[in-house]
Write a protein that holds these residues in place. Structure first.
Motif, PDB file in Angstrom:
ATOM      1  N   THR A  88     -46.493  -4.185-106.897  1.00  0.00           N
ATOM      2  CA  THR A  88     -45.764  -5.393-107.297  1.00  0.00           C
ATOM      3  C   THR A  88     -46.377  -6.061-108.528  1.00  0.00           C
ATOM      4  O   THR A  88     -45.669  -6.290-109.515  1.00  0.00           O
TER       5      THR A  88
ATOM      6  N   LEU B 140     -38.229  -7.904-105.419  1.00  0.00           N
ATOM      7  CA  LEU B 140     -39.310  -6.970-105.688  1.00  0.00           C
ATOM      8  C   LEU B 140     -40.281  -7.006-104.506  1.00  0.00           C
ATOM      9  O   LEU B 140     -40.903  -8.024-104.245  1.00  0.00           O
ATOM     10  N   SER B 141     -40.374  -5.907-103.797  1.00  0.00           N
ATOM     11  CA  SER B 141     -41.250  -5.823-102.634  1.00  0.00           C
ATOM     12  C   SER B 141     -41.850  -4.429-102.611  1.00  0.00           C
ATOM     13  O   SER B 141     -41.418  -3.560-101.864  1.00  0.00           O
TER      14      SER B 141
END
Length: 159
Positions: free
Chosen positions: A46, A39-40
């Motif tokens: 985020t 997850l970026s």
């Protein structure tokens, strides 16, 4: 648009992200991970995705009706924006500006000056005045125009 992360919750001591739920063209899809989920999505997105997925404050998850997967009250906290005000202006013809460095001969001379003596225009920072201020400073009760003028008079020289 990523809606949330899906997890394998079979082992409470080893929670594993298995994929993501996302929306595209109005349809909801599930993408399963073969190896791992990375997850970026930036400073704001985020923590929002983590919280929608149940990673965050248990109290917040409970309040929003989200199953809390990992109780971490630090997720989504302490965000501070860097408010910036930029002043842009035009000058009369003939007034020297940094635009002269668009000329390859000029920029080559300026780079040579910096490389040999660490001086010249490239030795200066891009901004000459800046401040990082917590957003919370601006959320408090409003102050009057008179108080603002008094602060400006106190901290900014008349010259």
């Amino acid at each position: 648009m990523i809606d949330k992360i899906e997890f394998d919750l079979a082992d409470k001591d080893n929670i594993v992200a298995t994929g993501v739920v996302f929306t595209h063209a109005g349809n909801i899809y599930m993408a399963r991970a073969k190896k791992e989920v990375i997850l970026s999505t930036g400073t704001i997105a985020t923590p929002a995705i983590l919280e929608r997925s149940g990673i965050g404050s248990k109290d917040l998850c409970d309040k929003l009706g989200i199953r809390n997967v990992v109780d971490n009250p630090d997720v989504g906290e302490n965000f501070q924006d860097h408010i910036m005000a930029i002043i842009s202006y035009e000058v009369k013809d003939g007034v020297p500006t940094a635009d002269v460095m668009r000329d390859p001969a000029v920029i080559n001379k300026v780079m040579e000056q910096y490389q040999t003596s660490r001086s010249g225009p490239l030795a200066n920072s891009a901004g000459h005045c800046f401040a990082y201020t917590p957003l919370s400073d601006f959320i408090g009760p409003p102050i009057s125009q008179k108080e603002i003028e008094a602060l400006l008079d106190k901290h900014i020289p008349k010259s």
